[in-house]
Design an enzyme around this catalytic site. Structure first.
Site, PDB file in Angstrom:
ATOM      1  N   HIS A 108       0.715  -1.216  -0.182  1.00  0.00           N
ATOM      2  CA  HIS A 108       0.011  -0.007  -0.070  1.00  0.00           C
ATOM      3  C   HIS A 108       0.951   1.288   0.001  1.00  0.00           C
ATOM      4  CE1 HIS A 108      -3.031  -2.683   2.658  1.00  0.00           C
ATOM      5  NE2 HIS A 108      -3.676  -2.409   1.147  1.00  0.00           N
ATOM      6  N   LYS A 129     -17.744  -5.768   7.775  1.00  0.00           N
ATOM      7  CA  LYS A 129     -16.403  -6.555   7.706  1.00  0.00           C
ATOM      8  C   LYS A 129     -15.815  -6.588   8.958  1.00  0.00           C
ATOM      9  CE  LYS A 129     -12.925  -6.349   4.051  1.00  0.00           C
ATOM     10  NZ  LYS A 129     -12.090  -5.464   2.930  1.00  0.00           N
ATOM     11  N   SER A 133      -2.997  -7.756   3.125  1.00  0.00           N
ATOM     12  CA  SER A 133      -3.092  -7.476   4.545  1.00  0.00           C
ATOM     13  C   SER A 133      -3.741  -8.816   5.287  1.00  0.00           C
ATOM     14  CB  SER A 133      -4.207  -6.549   4.866  1.00  0.00           C
ATOM     15  OG  SER A 133      -4.012  -5.105   4.329  1.00  0.00           O
ATOM     16  N   ARG A 137      -2.100  -5.946  -8.417  1.00  0.00           N
ATOM     17  CA  ARG A 137      -1.085  -6.903  -8.296  1.00  0.00           C
ATOM     18  C   ARG A 137      -1.093  -7.936  -9.100  1.00  0.00           C
ATOM     19  NH1 ARG A 137      -3.227  -8.005  -2.216  1.00  0.00           N
ATOM     20  NH2 ARG A 137      -4.936  -8.073  -3.567  1.00  0.00           N
TER      21      ARG A 137
HETATM   22  O1  PNS Z   1      -8.905  -2.786   0.392  1.00  0.00           O
HETATM   23  P1  PNS Z   1     -10.285  -3.118  -0.027  1.00  0.00           P
HETATM   24  O2  PNS Z   1     -10.916  -3.946   0.940  1.00  0.00           O
HETATM   25  O3  PNS Z   1     -10.000  -3.761  -1.418  1.00  0.00           O
HETATM   26  O4  PNS Z   1     -11.149  -1.659  -0.382  1.00  0.00           O
HETATM   27  C1  PNS Z   1     -12.446  -1.912  -0.890  1.00  0.00           C
HETATM   28  C2  PNS Z   1     -12.767  -0.446  -1.016  1.00  0.00           C
HETATM   29  C3  PNS Z   1     -12.985   0.333   0.339  1.00  0.00           C
HETATM   30  C4  PNS Z   1     -11.996   0.439  -1.980  1.00  0.00           C
HETATM   31  C5  PNS Z   1     -14.373  -0.406  -1.797  1.00  0.00           C
HETATM   32  O5  PNS Z   1     -15.067  -1.435  -0.820  1.00  0.00           O
HETATM   33  C6  PNS Z   1     -15.388   0.912  -1.722  1.00  0.00           C
HETATM   34  O6  PNS Z   1     -14.941   1.426  -2.304  1.00  0.00           O
HETATM   35  N1  PNS Z   1     -16.209   0.775  -0.611  1.00  0.00           N
HETATM   36  C7  PNS Z   1     -17.016   1.699  -0.523  1.00  0.00           C
HETATM   37  C8  PNS Z   1     -18.625   1.532  -1.151  1.00  0.00           C
HETATM   38  C9  PNS Z   1     -18.403   2.108  -2.717  1.00  0.00           C
HETATM   39  O7  PNS Z   1     -18.386   3.036  -2.846  1.00  0.00           O
HETATM   40  N2  PNS Z   1     -18.410   0.934  -3.190  1.00  0.00           N
HETATM   41  C10 PNS Z   1     -18.168   0.761  -4.748  1.00  0.00           C
HETATM   42  C11 PNS Z   1     -19.168   1.115  -5.556  1.00  0.00           C
HETATM   43  S1  PNS Z   1     -19.991  -0.274  -6.220  1.00  0.00           S
END
Ligand code: PNS
Length: 168
Positions: A17, A41, A128, A90
């Site tokens: 990150h 989560k 993570s 990745r």
């Molecule tokens: O590290 P992660 O868990 O892959 O992060 C995912 C994240 C937080 C980027 C994603 O889940 C997110 O954007 N969540 C907020 C809700 C949202 O806007 N979802 C996408 C629209 S479909």
């Protein structure tokens, strides 16, 4: 000013990150690292802890800020006037999920572009959840997480169930 948002769970933030954040900081005037608050989560660290850990690891980056949000990323991006969402990729396995997310975000906020940065080769396998698994069983995670937060992660995660038992 060109602002980018770098969203994620960051539970916890890894060297992978941090690499993406550092590279995003070179491309944009300001980068907001956004810790998502998702009650469904099961995170090992609270949102406040995750924010604080990222702040400690990004002290050297003057144009990087850290914030939390609960809600739609597209709305946050609009609220802060950002022009881009930066994500690290990745492997091909990340692509389908990220592609779907970027299309949904584009639909919700047509002004926000998702920018993918390819991960550094040494971080290809890093996540993570992998870090948490290794730490839980007492493995060495020094190569995977920033030095500033190594001890905090080890203390929290090493045999978490036993730690929880001791706390009761
Ligand atoms: O590290 P992660 O868990 O892959 O992060 C995912 C994240 C937080 C980027 C994603 O889940 C997110 O954007 N969540 C907020 C809700 C949202 O806007 N979802 C996408 C629209 S479909």
């Amino acid at each position: 000013m060109r602002i980018a948002v770098c969203p994620g769970s960051f539970d916890p933030v890894t060297k992978g990150h941090l690499d993406i954040i550092e590279r995003a900081a070179k491309l944009f005037d300001k980068v907001i690292v956004l810790v998502s608050v998702n009650p469904s989560k099961n995170c090992s660290f609270t949102a406040e802890e995750r924010v604080e850990m990222i702040r400690r690891c990004t002290r050297h980056l003057e144009t990087v800020e850290v914030d939390t949000f609960s809600g739609l990323l597209a709305e946050y991006v609009e609220k802060v006037g950002a022009c881009a969402i930066v994500k690290g990729l990745r492997a091909v396995s990340d692509f389908e999920y990220e592609f779907q997310q970027s299309l949904a975000n584009k639909k919700l906020n047509a002004d926000a572009e998702t920018v993918f940065l390819t991960t550094a080769s040494q971080n290809m396998f890093l996540s993570s959840s992998l870090v948490k698994q290794i730490a839980f069983f007492g493995g060495n995670i020094a190569d995977f997480v920033p030095a500033e937060i190594l001890e905090q992660i080890v203390t929290r995660l090493h045999r978490q169930e036993e730690n929880e038992g001791e706390r009761v």
